[in-house]
Motif scaffolding. Structure first.
Motif, PDB file in Angstrom:
ATOM      1  N   ARG A 194       0.829  -1.213   0.000  1.00 17.56           N
ATOM      2  CA  ARG A 194       0.000   0.000   0.000  1.00 17.56           C
ATOM      3  C   ARG A 194       0.860   1.259   0.000  1.00 17.56           C
ATOM      4  O   ARG A 194       0.527   2.258  -0.655  1.00 17.56           O
ATOM      5  CB  ARG A 194      -0.930  -0.016   1.208  1.00 17.56           C
ATOM      6  CG  ARG A 194      -2.033  -1.053   1.109  1.00 17.56           C
ATOM      7  CD  ARG A 194      -3.055  -0.875   2.208  1.00 17.56           C
ATOM      8  NE  ARG A 194      -2.516  -1.276   3.500  1.00 17.56           N
ATOM      9  CZ  ARG A 194      -2.612  -2.487   4.011  1.00 17.56           C
ATOM     10  NH1 ARG A 194      -3.220  -3.441   3.316  1.00 17.56           N
ATOM     11  NH2 ARG A 194      -2.127  -2.772   5.201  1.00 17.56           N
ATOM     12  N   ARG A 195       1.977   1.237   0.737  1.00 12.96           N
ATOM     13  CA  ARG A 195       2.866   2.399   0.761  1.00 12.96           C
ATOM     14  C   ARG A 195       3.501   2.634  -0.603  1.00 12.96           C
ATOM     15  O   ARG A 195       3.620   3.786  -1.054  1.00 12.96           O
ATOM     16  CB  ARG A 195       3.942   2.189   1.826  1.00 12.96           C
ATOM     17  CG  ARG A 195       4.846   3.407   2.030  1.00 12.96           C
ATOM     18  CD  ARG A 195       5.666   3.285   3.299  1.00 12.96           C
ATOM     19  NE  ARG A 195       6.497   2.080   3.301  1.00 12.96           N
ATOM     20  CZ  ARG A 195       6.282   1.022   4.078  1.00 12.96           C
ATOM     21  NH1 ARG A 195       5.231   1.023   4.907  1.00 12.96           N
ATOM     22  NH2 ARG A 195       7.073  -0.032   4.041  1.00 12.96           N
ATOM     23  N   CYS A 198       0.751   4.079  -2.867  1.00 11.95           N
ATOM     24  CA  CYS A 198       0.378   5.460  -2.548  1.00 11.95           C
ATOM     25  C   CYS A 198       1.512   6.451  -2.826  1.00 11.95           C
ATOM     26  O   CYS A 198       1.265   7.655  -2.966  1.00 11.95           O
ATOM     27  CB  CYS A 198      -0.035   5.565  -1.085  1.00 11.95           C
ATOM     28  SG  CYS A 198      -1.581   4.716  -0.689  1.00 11.95           S
ATOM     29  N   SER A 199       2.750   5.985  -2.897  1.00 12.45           N
ATOM     30  CA  SER A 199       3.881   6.896  -3.105  1.00 12.45           C
ATOM     31  C   SER A 199       3.881   7.515  -4.492  1.00 12.45           C
ATOM     32  O   SER A 199       4.536   8.541  -4.705  1.00 12.45           O
ATOM     33  CB  SER A 199       5.193   6.145  -2.877  1.00 12.45           C
ATOM     34  OG  SER A 199       5.344   5.092  -3.829  1.00 12.45           O
ATOM     35  N   LEU A 201       1.052   8.481  -6.010  1.00 11.99           N
ATOM     36  CA  LEU A 201      -0.230   9.161  -6.158  1.00 11.99           C
ATOM     37  C   LEU A 201      -0.233  10.443  -5.351  1.00 11.99           C
ATOM     38  O   LEU A 201       0.443  10.550  -4.321  1.00 11.99           O
ATOM     39  CB  LEU A 201      -1.375   8.250  -5.686  1.00 11.99           C
ATOM     40  CG  LEU A 201      -1.574   6.939  -6.450  1.00 11.99           C
ATOM     41  CD1 LEU A 201      -2.650   6.104  -5.769  1.00 11.99           C
ATOM     42  CD2 LEU A 201      -1.929   7.191  -7.902  1.00 11.99           C
ATOM     43  N   PRO A 203      -1.819  13.281  -2.696  1.00 12.40           N
ATOM     44  CA  PRO A 203      -2.409  13.000  -1.368  1.00 12.40           C
ATOM     45  C   PRO A 203      -3.894  12.686  -1.402  1.00 12.40           C
ATOM     46  O   PRO A 203      -4.356  11.777  -0.706  1.00 12.40           O
ATOM     47  CB  PRO A 203      -2.118  14.284  -0.576  1.00 12.40           C
ATOM     48  CG  PRO A 203      -0.906  14.867  -1.230  1.00 12.40           C
ATOM     49  CD  PRO A 203      -1.042  14.531  -2.689  1.00 12.40           C
ATOM     50  N   ARG A 205      -5.617  11.316  -3.761  1.00 16.40           N
ATOM     51  CA  ARG A 205      -5.795   9.986  -4.329  1.00 16.40           C
ATOM     52  C   ARG A 205      -5.366   8.891  -3.360  1.00 16.40           C
ATOM     53  O   ARG A 205      -5.911   7.790  -3.376  1.00 16.40           O
ATOM     54  CB  ARG A 205      -4.993   9.870  -5.627  1.00 16.40           C
ATOM     55  CG  ARG A 205      -5.475  10.794  -6.733  1.00 16.40           C
ATOM     56  CD  ARG A 205      -6.872  10.440  -7.173  1.00 16.40           C
ATOM     57  NE  ARG A 205      -7.321  11.310  -8.260  1.00 16.40           N
ATOM     58  CZ  ARG A 205      -8.549  11.306  -8.759  1.00 16.40           C
ATOM     59  NH1 ARG A 205      -9.463  10.497  -8.241  1.00 16.40           N
ATOM     60  NH2 ARG A 205      -8.887  12.116  -9.749  1.00 16.40           N
ATOM     61  N   GLN A 206      -4.381   9.199  -2.533  1.00 21.07           N
ATOM     62  CA  GLN A 206      -3.929   8.216  -1.548  1.00 21.07           C
ATOM     63  C   GLN A 206      -5.052   7.847  -0.584  1.00 21.07           C
ATOM     64  O   GLN A 206      -5.245   6.672  -0.239  1.00 21.07           O
ATOM     65  CB  GLN A 206      -2.727   8.764  -0.782  1.00 21.07           C
ATOM     66  CG  GLN A 206      -1.494   8.989  -1.635  1.00 21.07           C
ATOM     67  CD  GLN A 206      -0.352   9.596  -0.846  1.00 21.07           C
ATOM     68  OE1 GLN A 206      -0.421   9.740   0.373  1.00 21.07           O
ATOM     69  NE2 GLN A 206       0.718   9.959  -1.552  1.00 21.07           N
ATOM     70  N   THR A 207      -5.812   8.846  -0.139  1.00 19.11           N
ATOM     71  CA  THR A 207      -6.929   8.578   0.766  1.00 19.11           C
ATOM     72  C   THR A 207      -7.970   7.686   0.104  1.00 19.11           C
ATOM     73  O   THR A 207      -8.509   6.758   0.730  1.00 19.11           O
ATOM     74  CB  THR A 207      -7.572   9.903   1.210  1.00 19.11           C
ATOM     75  OG1 THR A 207      -6.564  10.744   1.799  1.00 19.11           O
ATOM     76  CG2 THR A 207      -8.673   9.657   2.226  1.00 19.11           C
ATOM     77  N   LEU A 210      -6.605   4.014  -0.083  1.00 22.03           N
ATOM     78  CA  LEU A 210      -6.649   3.341   1.216  1.00 22.03           C
ATOM     79  C   LEU A 210      -8.086   3.009   1.616  1.00 22.03           C
ATOM     80  O   LEU A 210      -8.344   1.946   2.206  1.00 22.03           O
ATOM     81  CB  LEU A 210      -5.985   4.220   2.273  1.00 22.03           C
ATOM     82  CG  LEU A 210      -4.484   4.454   2.091  1.00 22.03           C
ATOM     83  CD1 LEU A 210      -3.958   5.390   3.161  1.00 22.03           C
ATOM     84  CD2 LEU A 210      -3.721   3.134   2.132  1.00 22.03           C
TER      85      LEU A 210
END
Length: 411
Positions: A194-195, A198-199, A201, A203, A205-207, A210
Motif C-alpha cells: 500500500r505504501r 500510494c507513493s 499518487l 495525497p 488519491r492516496q486517501t 486506502l
C-alpha cells in the motif's frame, strides 16, 4: 512546309509537386504499421499471461480474506511474515486433515462396493427377469460387457490420455503453488504494498486508495462469512438426511457437501452431491435416489431463496445484483469469475456509493409501492387544518406589523 503541331510544354513546377507523394504519408504509414504490430504483440502477450493474471487475481482476494487475522496477530507484537505463515499453515493443516479423512472414507466405501457389486448385479438382474420376463444371467451380462467395443475403446483412450492427465495434474499443482506464493506475499507485505502504491499518487488519491482497500477487505470478509454460513446450513441439512437414512460417515459427508458446494464454483454442486449419492448407493439404491432428489431440491432452495438473502445481509448488495454479478463473472472468467464476482461487485458498489449524491424521495405510491401506515391520513389531516385555518383579525395583524395604514387606506 511548316507543321501545325505545337510541342506540349513541360509540366509546370506546381503540377509536378501535386503529383508527388505527400511527405507525411510515409511516416503515417510507418506509424500505423507500428501501432498494429504493438497491438498484436500486446494481444499475444495477454493471451500468454492470462493464466498468471487470473492466479494473481485469486491470490489478491485470498490475501484480503486472511489479512484481518494477520493484522490481529501483528497488532499483538508478532511479525507479519510469521503471522501470515501461521494462518496459511492452519489452513493447510485443516485442508489436509479433511481430505485425508475423506480419502480413507472413500477408499473403504469403494472397496466395499467392489466386493458387493456381484450381489447388486444379481438383484438387478433378478428384478429385470421378474418384471420383463427375461432370462438374463450374471455371467452372460459380464461377458457381454467385457467384450463390448465401447469398453475396449474407452480403455485404449484412457491409456493414451495418461500423459495428458498427468500434465493437467502437474499444471494444477503449479497454479496452486503460484496462488499460495502470491497470496502469502500480498498478505505479509500488505502495508509495504500500500505504501508503494500510494507513493506514486497525490495525497487526495492516496486517501481514496486506502479507503478502497479497507472496503475490499471488509466485503471479502463478509463474502467468506456468508459462504461459511451457507456451508454450515447445507452441512446440517444433509447430515440430518444422511443420518435418517442410515448412510455411513454422515458427519464427514455433510462437511464435504457444505464446503465443496460453497467454495468450488460452477462444478462444486455436482461434486458435492456425487459422493453422498455414491455412498448411499452402497447401502440401498433407493437411498441414492432419495439423496439425489434432496440435493437437487436443496440447491434450488439455496440458489433462489437462501443465498440471495444471506448475501444481501453480509455483503450488502441486492440479491438480483449478486445473481447477475455471478452470471457475468462466469461468462467473463469462468469459475474464477464466479468465485470473486460478489466481493468485487460489493467493493465497487460501496466505493462508488460515497461519490453518488442522494436526495430525499417523497412519500409517493409509485416510489414506495404502498404508503406507510398512517401517512395518507396524516397528510389529509394537515391539508384540512391548512384549508380551515381562519384569518387573523385586522388588529392582530396590525400589531404583528403585517398591515400598515397610510393616507390612502389600508395596505
Amino acid at each position: 512546309m511548316i507543321s501545325n503541331d505545337i510541342p506540349c510544354p513541360e509540366g509546370r513546377p506546381e503540377d509536378r509537386s501535386d503529383a508527388r507523394m505527400p511527405r507525411w504519408l510515409p511516416r503515417a504509414m510507418v506509424l500505423a504499421l507500428a501501432l498494429v504490430a504493438c497491438f498484436q504483440l500486446a494481444t499475444w502477450g495477454f493471451h500468454q499471461l492470462i493464466t498468471l493474471l487470473l492466479n494473481v487475481l485469486i491470490a489478491f482476494f485470498l490475501a484480503l480474506a486472511v489479512e484481518p487475522a494477520v493484522d490481529w496477530m501483528a497488532a499483538r507484537g508478532m511479525r507479519r511474515g510469521l503471522a501470515t505463515g501461521l494462518v496459511f499453515a492452519s489452513i493447510l493443516v485443516a485442508a489436509a486433515g479433511f481430505f485425508a479423512l475423506l480419502g480413507s472414507m472413500l477408499a473403504g466405501q469403494i472397496a466395499n462396493m467392489v466386493e458387493e457389486f456381484p450381489q447388486y448385479l444379481d438383484s438387478v438382474i433378478s428384478w429385470i427377469n421378474s418384471t420383463l420376463h427375461t432370462h438374463l444371467s450374471r455371467v452372460e451380462v459380464q461377458n457381454n460387457l467385457l467384450k463390448s467395443d465401447w469398453l475396449q475403446k474407452y480403455v485404449q483412450d484412457s491409456a493414451n490420455n495418461v500423459l495428458a492427465v498427468s500434465a493437467t495434474v502437474l499444471g494444477s499443482l503449479f497454479n496452486l503453488l503460484t496462488v499460495a506464493l502470491f497470496s502469502f506475499y500480498f498478505a505479509a507485505d500488505g502495508p509495504r504494498l500500500r505504501r508503494a502504491l500510494c507513493s506514486v499518487l497525490p495525497p487526495h488519491r492516496q486517501t481514496e486508495v486506502l479507503r478502497a482497500w479497507e472496503i475490499a477487505v471488509a466485503k471479502t470478509g463478509g463474502y467468506l462469512y456468508s459462504r461459511g454460513l451457507m456451508a454450515l446450513i447445507s452441512g446440517v441439512a444433509h447430515y440430518v438426511l444422511l443420518q435418517v437414512l442410515g448412510v455411513p460417515y454422515a458427519p464427514a459427508l455433510a462437511i464435504w457437501v457444505g464446503l465443496v458446494s460453497q467454495f468450488i464454483p460452477t462444478i462444486g454442486t455436482y461434486l458435492a452431491g456425487a459422493l453422498p449419492i455414491l455412498i448411499a448407493f452402497t447401502v440401498d439404491p433407493w437411498y441414492a435416489l432419495w439423496v439425489f432428489g434432496f440435493v437437487v431440491t436443496y440447491q434450488q432452495f439455496e440458489n433462489y431463496l437462501l443465498q440471495p438473502r444471506i448475501t444481501a445481509k453480509t455483503v450488502d448488495i441486492h440479491p438480483a445484483v449478486a445473481f447477475g454479478s455471478v452470471v457475468a463473472g462466469t461468462a467473463l472468467m469462468g469459475a474464477v469469475g464466479a468465485l470473486i464476482a460478489i466481493p468485487a461487485t460489493a467493493t465497487l458498489q460501496a466505493f462508488l456509493g460515497a461519490y453518488v449524491k442522494r436526495y430525499e424521495v417523497p412519500d409517493d405510491l409509485r416510489v414506495h409501492g404502498r404508503r406507510r401506515r398512517g401517512a395518507g391520513v396524516l397528510a389529509r389531516f394537515r391539508r384540512t387544518l391548512h384549508d380551515e385555518q381562519p384569518s387573523a383579525p385586522l388588529e392582530d395583524r396590525k400589531a404583528a406589523g403585517g398591515v400598515q395604514e397610510d393616507g390612502e387606506g389600508v395596505r
